[in-house]
Design a protein around this motif. Sequence first.
Motif, PDB file in Angstrom:
ATOM      1  N   VAL A 166       0.879  -1.176   0.000  1.00  0.00           N
ATOM      2  CA  VAL A 166       0.000   0.000   0.000  1.00  0.00           C
ATOM      3  C   VAL A 166       0.913   1.221   0.000  1.00  0.00           C
ATOM      4  O   VAL A 166       1.886   1.275   0.751  1.00  0.00           O
ATOM      5  CB  VAL A 166      -0.916  -0.003   1.254  1.00  0.00           C
ATOM      6  CG1 VAL A 166      -1.513   1.378   1.483  1.00  0.00           C
ATOM      7  CG2 VAL A 166      -2.016  -1.042   1.099  1.00  0.00           C
ATOM      8  N   LYS A 198      -2.702  -0.641  -3.681  1.00  0.00           N
ATOM      9  CA  LYS A 198      -3.484   0.592  -3.402  1.00  0.00           C
ATOM     10  C   LYS A 198      -2.507   1.740  -3.277  1.00  0.00           C
ATOM     11  O   LYS A 198      -1.462   1.624  -2.613  1.00  0.00           O
ATOM     12  CB  LYS A 198      -4.227   0.483  -2.073  1.00  0.00           C
ATOM     13  CG  LYS A 198      -5.576  -0.175  -2.124  1.00  0.00           C
ATOM     14  CD  LYS A 198      -6.723   0.840  -2.236  1.00  0.00           C
ATOM     15  CE  LYS A 198      -7.968   0.193  -2.811  1.00  0.00           C
ATOM     16  NZ  LYS A 198      -8.548  -0.847  -1.961  1.00  0.00           N
ATOM     17  N   ILE A 216      -8.290   2.022   3.824  1.00  0.00           N
ATOM     18  CA  ILE A 216      -7.583   0.989   3.038  1.00  0.00           C
ATOM     19  C   ILE A 216      -7.570  -0.345   3.805  1.00  0.00           C
ATOM     20  O   ILE A 216      -7.754  -1.415   3.220  1.00  0.00           O
ATOM     21  CB  ILE A 216      -6.147   1.451   2.679  1.00  0.00           C
ATOM     22  CG1 ILE A 216      -6.198   2.625   1.681  1.00  0.00           C
ATOM     23  CG2 ILE A 216      -5.329   0.299   2.092  1.00  0.00           C
ATOM     24  CD1 ILE A 216      -4.852   3.201   1.284  1.00  0.00           C
ATOM     25  N   THR A 220      -8.876  -3.683   1.969  1.00  0.00           N
ATOM     26  CA  THR A 220      -7.781  -4.496   1.413  1.00  0.00           C
ATOM     27  C   THR A 220      -7.454  -5.641   2.372  1.00  0.00           C
ATOM     28  O   THR A 220      -6.873  -5.415   3.441  1.00  0.00           O
ATOM     29  CB  THR A 220      -6.522  -3.611   1.195  1.00  0.00           C
ATOM     30  OG1 THR A 220      -6.935  -2.376   0.623  1.00  0.00           O
ATOM     31  CG2 THR A 220      -5.509  -4.278   0.290  1.00  0.00           C
ATOM     32  N   ILE A 223      -2.389  -6.932   3.344  1.00  0.00           N
ATOM     33  CA  ILE A 223      -1.386  -5.871   3.161  1.00  0.00           C
ATOM     34  C   ILE A 223      -0.085  -6.353   3.794  1.00  0.00           C
ATOM     35  O   ILE A 223      -0.036  -6.650   4.988  1.00  0.00           O
ATOM     36  CB  ILE A 223      -1.822  -4.543   3.837  1.00  0.00           C
ATOM     37  CG1 ILE A 223      -3.181  -4.077   3.305  1.00  0.00           C
ATOM     38  CG2 ILE A 223      -0.770  -3.450   3.612  1.00  0.00           C
ATOM     39  CD1 ILE A 223      -3.769  -2.891   4.082  1.00  0.00           C
TER      40      ILE A 223
END
Length: 324
Positions: A166, A198, A216, A220, A223
């Motif tokens: 990310v 992202k 996020i 998501t 990560i």
Amino acid sequence: MAAALTGLLAVSALAGCGDKGDDAGSGSSGGDGKLVLGFSQVGAESGWRTANTKSIQEAAAAAGYELKFSDAQGKQEKQIEAIRSFITQKVDVIAFSPVVTSGWDAVLKEAKDADIPVILTDRAVDSQDKSLYKSFLGSDFVKEGKEAGDWLVKQYEGKTDPVNVVELEGTVGAAPAIDRKKGFDEAITANPNIKVVKSQSGNFTRAEGKTVMESILQSTPKIDVLYAHNDDMGLGAIEAIEAAGKKPGTDIKIITVDAVKDGMTALSEGKINYIVECSPLLGPQLMDLAKKVHAGDTVEPRILTEETTFTQEQAKAALPTRKY
Ligand code: AHR
């Protein structure tokens, strides 16, 4: 314009510098013979910016200059207003750290027509006409992004499992946001398993780093790594990660840029894994440049800042003597 002028005078007083008298000669030093430097700062979005402002104010005082300091609060139109005000006041030298890269040609031309030399500090502009400013003093942001990416690639050397990254980008359109992304992408491109899943702007602030990371984290599922374009966004994201029940630096590896004290502290505590330094201590070099361009001396068109990188162990060793 009136508001901009009021702001300029107020901050000049705060910086402990007098205002240039009405009787000051046109295009020459202030009434008391001091070199008059107009400086337009981006704002106060980060620890880096606060340290940069302090460096400039202290160096101006040490050099015996009269500093007219203006805070643009992150707005390009305020910077343009401030630069126009500096031109009207006939300062000797104008310096500024541009909020974004584009849209400066007209006001830079006005400064050039008024015979006032301009120095860019920290961030670049995308003007094709390089005669619009004398020098650009600051970091190589592409290199910083590349160093962040190179470290990441090394961590996953020989591994083929997907690595989801990310990215928290800086202010949209700002040189460090554009270049740190570019350098990072270049570094990871040969490793198809490392993917930026992202990438969103957190505007270089801790508050936005936190809120963007919160959303996020919700959208998501996996990560592995967070790459934040500055420490402040990384620190905001750490709060969001901890609130989501994850361990920053362990569950999610974190790489940031700047190396301000708060970032270095988090690095030494294991919450950040790697920091690429970006030095805000540009004041002394800027004062030296201002003196030279005012005297009509030729100066280097590009002056690079010296920087390093920090692991967790290196942060522990550097923290006790860290200046910012
Ligand atoms: O232009 C330098 C960047 O601006 C710093 O990395 C960031 O913290 C600041 O806001």
